[in-house]
Structure formats: structure tokens, C-alpha cells
Design an enzyme around this catalytic site. Structure first.
Site, PDB file in Angstrom:
ATOM      1  N   ASN A 208       1.123  -1.347  -0.160  1.00  0.00           N
ATOM      2  CA  ASN A 208      -0.326  -0.150   0.009  1.00  0.00           C
ATOM      3  C   ASN A 208       1.078   0.954  -0.646  1.00  0.00           C
ATOM      4  O   ASN A 208       1.960   1.010   0.345  1.00  0.00           O
ATOM      5  CB  ASN A 208      -1.049   0.016   0.831  1.00  0.00           C
ATOM      6  CG  ASN A 208      -0.690  -0.180   2.219  1.00  0.00           C
ATOM      7  OD1 ASN A 208       0.906   1.270   2.732  1.00  0.00           O
ATOM      8  ND2 ASN A 208       0.104  -1.115   2.799  1.00  0.00           N
ATOM      9  N   ASP A 276      -5.031  -6.230   5.258  1.00  0.00           N
ATOM     10  CA  ASP A 276      -6.467  -6.661   5.817  1.00  0.00           C
ATOM     11  C   ASP A 276      -5.734  -8.947   5.252  1.00  0.00           C
ATOM     12  O   ASP A 276      -5.963  -9.308   5.997  1.00  0.00           O
ATOM     13  CB  ASP A 276      -7.256  -6.640   5.610  1.00  0.00           C
ATOM     14  CG  ASP A 276      -7.794  -5.222   5.921  1.00  0.00           C
ATOM     15  OD1 ASP A 276      -6.948  -5.052   6.957  1.00  0.00           O
ATOM     16  OD2 ASP A 276      -8.260  -3.885   5.899  1.00  0.00           O
ATOM     17  N   ASP A 305      -5.082  -9.850  13.195  1.00  0.00           N
ATOM     18  CA  ASP A 305      -5.566  -8.399  12.843  1.00  0.00           C
ATOM     19  C   ASP A 305      -4.476  -7.927  14.360  1.00  0.00           C
ATOM     20  O   ASP A 305      -4.953  -8.258  15.839  1.00  0.00           O
ATOM     21  CB  ASP A 305      -7.036  -8.099  13.233  1.00  0.00           C
ATOM     22  CG  ASP A 305      -7.532  -6.583  14.053  1.00  0.00           C
ATOM     23  OD1 ASP A 305      -6.576  -5.714  14.318  1.00  0.00           O
ATOM     24  OD2 ASP A 305      -8.971  -6.385  12.850  1.00  0.00           O
ATOM     25  N   ILE A 306      -3.545  -7.660  14.134  1.00  0.00           N
ATOM     26  CA  ILE A 306      -2.754  -7.047  15.400  1.00  0.00           C
ATOM     27  C   ILE A 306      -2.769  -6.067  16.454  1.00  0.00           C
ATOM     28  O   ILE A 306      -3.289  -5.629  17.673  1.00  0.00           O
ATOM     29  CB  ILE A 306      -1.392  -6.204  14.839  1.00  0.00           C
ATOM     30  CG1 ILE A 306      -0.804  -6.820  13.887  1.00  0.00           C
ATOM     31  CG2 ILE A 306      -0.604  -6.443  15.794  1.00  0.00           C
ATOM     32  CD1 ILE A 306       0.835  -6.808  13.087  1.00  0.00           C
ATOM     33  N   LEU A 307      -4.108  -5.131  15.627  1.00  0.00           N
ATOM     34  CA  LEU A 307      -4.789  -4.146  16.641  1.00  0.00           C
ATOM     35  C   LEU A 307      -6.034  -4.351  17.553  1.00  0.00           C
ATOM     36  O   LEU A 307      -5.388  -4.750  19.213  1.00  0.00           O
ATOM     37  CB  LEU A 307      -5.134  -3.183  16.231  1.00  0.00           C
ATOM     38  CG  LEU A 307      -5.827  -1.779  17.167  1.00  0.00           C
ATOM     39  CD1 LEU A 307      -5.278  -1.094  17.548  1.00  0.00           C
ATOM     40  CD2 LEU A 307      -6.335  -0.971  15.679  1.00  0.00           C
ATOM     41  N   PHE A 324      -4.643   3.407  14.501  1.00  0.00           N
ATOM     42  CA  PHE A 324      -5.185   4.224  13.645  1.00  0.00           C
ATOM     43  C   PHE A 324      -6.249   3.657  12.784  1.00  0.00           C
ATOM     44  O   PHE A 324      -5.946   2.732  12.269  1.00  0.00           O
ATOM     45  CB  PHE A 324      -3.780   4.773  12.828  1.00  0.00           C
ATOM     46  CG  PHE A 324      -2.511   6.092  13.132  1.00  0.00           C
ATOM     47  CD1 PHE A 324      -1.994   5.233  14.472  1.00  0.00           C
ATOM     48  CD2 PHE A 324      -2.664   7.051  12.728  1.00  0.00           C
ATOM     49  CE1 PHE A 324      -1.601   6.498  14.199  1.00  0.00           C
ATOM     50  CE2 PHE A 324      -1.509   8.160  12.630  1.00  0.00           C
ATOM     51  CZ  PHE A 324      -1.028   7.743  14.353  1.00  0.00           C
ATOM     52  N   LYS A 338     -14.387   1.502  13.891  1.00  0.00           N
ATOM     53  CA  LYS A 338     -13.738   0.643  14.521  1.00  0.00           C
ATOM     54  C   LYS A 338     -12.468   0.910  15.845  1.00  0.00           C
ATOM     55  O   LYS A 338     -12.275  -0.953  16.300  1.00  0.00           O
ATOM     56  CB  LYS A 338     -12.429   1.397  13.327  1.00  0.00           C
ATOM     57  CG  LYS A 338     -11.184   0.994  12.990  1.00  0.00           C
ATOM     58  CD  LYS A 338      -9.787   1.155  12.354  1.00  0.00           C
ATOM     59  CE  LYS A 338      -8.998   0.258  12.432  1.00  0.00           C
ATOM     60  NZ  LYS A 338      -7.495   1.202  11.437  1.00  0.00           N
ATOM     61  N   LYS A 342     -12.640  -2.916  17.727  1.00  0.00           N
ATOM     62  CA  LYS A 342     -11.173  -3.142  18.550  1.00  0.00           C
ATOM     63  C   LYS A 342     -11.000  -3.585  19.458  1.00  0.00           C
ATOM     64  O   LYS A 342     -10.021  -3.880  20.278  1.00  0.00           O
ATOM     65  CB  LYS A 342     -10.008  -2.911  17.719  1.00  0.00           C
ATOM     66  CG  LYS A 342      -9.857  -2.374  15.757  1.00  0.00           C
ATOM     67  CD  LYS A 342      -9.567  -3.064  14.934  1.00  0.00           C
ATOM     68  CE  LYS A 342      -9.704  -3.503  13.426  1.00  0.00           C
ATOM     69  NZ  LYS A 342      -9.414  -4.001  12.999  1.00  0.00           N
TER      70      LYS A 342
END
Ligand SMILES: Cc1cc2nc3c(=O)[nH]c(=O)nc-3n(C[C@H](O)[C@H](O)[C@H](O)COP(=O)(O)O)c2cc1C
Length: 398
Positions: A208, A276, A305-307, A324, A338, A342
Site C-alpha cells: 500500500n 488485511d 488483526d494486530i490492533l 490508526f 473501528k 477493536k
């Protein structure tokens, strides 16, 4: 200011050694005490007499100098400083540090010290770009060695490129950051930054447009407030900041492993743009056209999903978890959702639609969403956003 700080300065045998004399002067101007150590090779470039005259101190030169051992042993010398600085750090010294050699006074002190070490590499561009030096750099940064420079410019040998030692004042700035007695002193903060690269085959990947600029600036600002920062970065465009422990990764899964290894932390800031999905059927060899005109079918699998994983930790969750949200539509609504999904404490939301110029640019316009509601910050430089966020994190942790 460096009043009362003690610096052990190891001077390597490179042409930039003459700049270390100015570095000694600059460090002393700010109140530091500088104890110089010369390697055999560095004495070809600067004399013990001029070094000791500028430092106002005895110069240490030999591991087996019995007088020194009686006065101050090498172990004590390695510990009697607040910070060890290696300037210039030659290719040879970096290799010795990587290998853990201890065959002269400088390398033995570097092995024996219990203090943080900052190196200012300086060498010919080819020596700097040599795979061996680049391998050594990654290992040293992974060991928590801080780096400043090298700069890009003309060299004494007539070539041009990266390899010039940073100017003495830039090294002084890095020393100040490494010794900062700010509100985050004693706090461990983990920062992720940059994109991830998800391989399709050995030569192609999905990525990205994240440059890593915002995450890098945040890590720098946190270090300037005295935090002990672990900086986990994907393949970013910008160089990692000095004064932090750098861990370089490529994929989302490597980033997750690095985060798990870096915990526990007092706070974690997840600024990386993590993919993702990864290609589940990535090929071990380069994919080729088979003449049929049919494109290969890529199958995707969801990345960890690390966060969310860190936010929802039952044991050892950082006191503050900051995520973020880079959005292109309904920024605040999506970011608020979000945060709930999360389980993180704050979400820093930004609009990365192409017309904002934020992704890859030098400015950012963010909202910080927390239990207390939404704070809308004006459009600021990424450095200013970082400084403001670091202050806010310091407020939350202290
Ligand atoms: C004139 C001259 C300049 C040199 N400059 C550098 C340099 O800038 N960086 C470097 O890594 N090595 C440089 N070298 C090579 C080092 O002096 C050599 O690798 C030495 O073993 C390093 O010793 P040290 O481990 O004490 O730093 C230079 C050598 C010569 C003869």
C-alpha cells in the site's frame, strides 16, 4: 542540555575521526563530560594529545594498560557513562559489534557496557552499501543499538552517496534524544509503522502507499520525551528515527510476531498500514504467463488483526492502546466504529482520499477519538501531529 551527563566516546579509524574532535567540543558546550577512547586505527587520524586536550580528560587507548586497570578497569569504564557513542563507527567496528568480538579496548567496552549505545556510521558509499554492512546494520538495530546517519554527500574519497558521518550537531541532537529526561522516561512504548508487503511470488508483492512518515515521526517524538521506544517497521520510504530500537519486518504476520516479542509495553501505537489480506496460494517460484491468456487466480486469507489482538489481551495489555484509521469515506463514523470493534483506547482517524495528499505527503489532518469524544486537530505537519500525540500519550501515562 546535557548538564551532568557522561558520554563514553569511542572514535573509530575513519577519515571522519577529525569531526569527533568538534563533537567533543559540542557535547562539552552543552554540559556533558566526554571520556574518549581511541582505537589503534583512529590514532592514524587524530592524536591522543588533541583528543585529550579537547575532552579535558585522559584518553583511553589500550585494553592491557595496567595503569588504567589499576585506576579504572575496562568493565568500570564501560559502565561509568550514561551513554556510549561510537563516532565515527567504521565498517570494521560495526562488524565487530555485530559479531560480538572483544579483541581491543573499544570492542571490549562495547561488549561489557550495560548502557545504551549510539553509533554514527561513516564510510565510503560502497562500503556502506555492501551487503555485509547492511546485514550488520539490521542486526545492530535489532540489538537495540541506536543509529544517527549516515548522511548523503560528497566524500573525502571523491565519491558521492550515503556514508558521510552526520554533522556533530546532529549527533548531539541524537545524544540528547537518547538521554532525554522527559515525562516518558522509564516507559516502554511500542510503535508500528509503514506498509506491509505480502508476497505473491518471490518477486511480486501486494503493498500500500504508506510511507511510514507519520509512524516514524511519532516514534521520534516519543523518544524525545524520554520513552524507551521499540519501533517495528514494514518496508517504509523514510529511514527509522535514531534513539529507538528498530525491528524491520516485511509481512503482517512478521509484524505480529515482532509485536508479541516486544511486549510488555506501557503503551502501543499502531500506525502501520497492515495489509488485511495475504495471498494464501503465493507461489514459491516466479509465476509465468502460460500463453493461455488466463490470469492466475489469487486466493486471499485474512491476516491477523494486530490492533484487536493487543487491545483485547486479557493479560499484559498495554495501559494505552492507540490505533490508526485511514479512511476515504465517513472518516469519523468509520473510525468510531473501528474503535469499538477493536477495543483500543484511542483511534487516530485520518482521511487518506487522494485529494487530501496525506498518504505519502508531509501533512496530516486527524481526529482523535476516545471515551471522551472526538478531538478534531487542525491540518498540521506530520511532525507536529506526532509531537501533539506524544504529549497526549505522556499525559495519559503519567
Ligand atoms: C585514509 C583511510 C581512510 C579510511 N576511512 C575509513 C572510513 O571512513 N570508514 C571506514 O569504515 N573505514 C575507513 N578506513 C579503513 C579503516 O581504517 C580500517 O577498516 C580500520 O581497520 C578500522 O579500524 P577501527 O575498527 O578501529 O575503526 C580508512 C582507511 C584509510 C587508510
Amino acid at each position: 542540555m546535557l548538564a551532568g551527563k557522561r558520554i563514553l566516546l569511542i572514535v573509530g579509524g575513519g577519515i571522519a575521526a577529525f569531526k569527533s574532535l568538534d563533537l567533543i567540543r559540542r557535547l562539552r558546550e552543552r554540559g556533558a563530560t566526554v571520556t574518549p577512547v581511541l582505537t589503534k586505527a583512529s590514532e592514524e587520524f587524530v592524536t591522543p594529545l588533541s583528543t585529550s586536550a579537547l575532552a579535558g580528560q585522559k584518553v583511553y587507548r589500550d585494553l592491557f594498560d595496567l595503569t588504567d586497570e589499576a585506576e579504572m578497569g575496562h568493565i568500570e569504564l564501560s559502565r561509568a557513562a550514561d551513554l556510549v557513542v561510537v563516532a565515527p563507527a567504521t565498517a570494521d567496528l560495526m562488524a565487530k559489534m555485530t559479531a560480538g568480538l572483544a579483541n581491543d579496548l573499544a570492542s571490549t567496552l562495547l561488549m561489557a557496557t550495560d548502557k545504551r549505545v549510539l553509533i554514527a556510521p561513516a564510510m565510503n558509499v560502497r562500503m556502506w552499501e555492501h551487503p555485509a554492512t547492511q546485514r550488520n546494520l539490521v542486526t545492530l538495530q535489532g540489538d537495540g543499538i541506536m543509529t544517527v546517519g549516515p548522511d548523503v554527500g560528497d566524500m573525502a574519497c571523491g565519491e558521492h552517496g550515503p556514508g558521510r558521518m552526520s554533522e556533530p550537531l546532529a549527533i548531539v541532537d541524537a545524544v540528547e534524544a537518547a538521554l532525554a529526561d522527559g515525562p516518558l522516561k522509564g516507559k516502554h512504548v511500542l510503535v508500528t509503522s509503514g506498509p506491509t508487503h505480502e508476497p505473491i511470488d518471490p518477486v511480486r508483492y501486494i503493498a500500500n502507499r504508506s510511507s511510514g512518515a507519520q509512524g516514524t515521526a511519532i516514534a521520534r517524538s516519543l523518544a524525545a520525551l524520554g520513552a524507551d521506544v521499540t519501533f517495528i517497521t514494514g518496508p517504509a520510504d523514510v529511514s527509522p528515527p535514531s534513539g529507538v530500537k528498530v525491528v524491520k519486518v516485511q509481512t503482517a504476520r512478521e509484524m505480529k510476531d515482532a509485536v508479541d516479542t516486544a511486549l510488555p509495553a506501557d503503551a502501543a501505537v499502531f500506525a502501520a498500514a497492515v495489509a488485511d489480506w495475504r495471498v494464501e496460494n503465493a507461489s514459491g517460484s516466479k509465476m509465468k504467463k502460460d500463453g493461455s491468456g488466463k490470469a492466475p487466480a489469487l486466493e486471499f486469507a485474512e491476516n491477523p488483526d494486530i490492533l484487536a489482538g493487543v487491545s483485547q489481551l486479557k493479560k499484559g495489555r498495554p495501559k494505552l492502546v492507540v490505533g490508526f484509521a485511514a479512511e476515504t469515506d465517513d472518516v469519523d463514523a468509520n473510525a468510531t466504529a473501528k474503535r469499538k470493534r477493536k477495543g483500543c483506547d484511542w483511534i487516530v482517524a485520518n482521511d487518506v482520499s487522494p485529494e487530501t495528499g496525506i498518504m505519502g505527503g508531509s501533512e496530516n489532518a486527524v481526529s482523535v477519538i476516545s471515551d471522551e469524544g472526538t478531538e478534531v486537530w487542525p491540518r498540521l505537519s506530520k511532525d507536529q501531529v506526532a509531537a501533539k500525540l506524544a504529549e497526549k500519550i505522556a499525559g495519559a501515562l503519567t
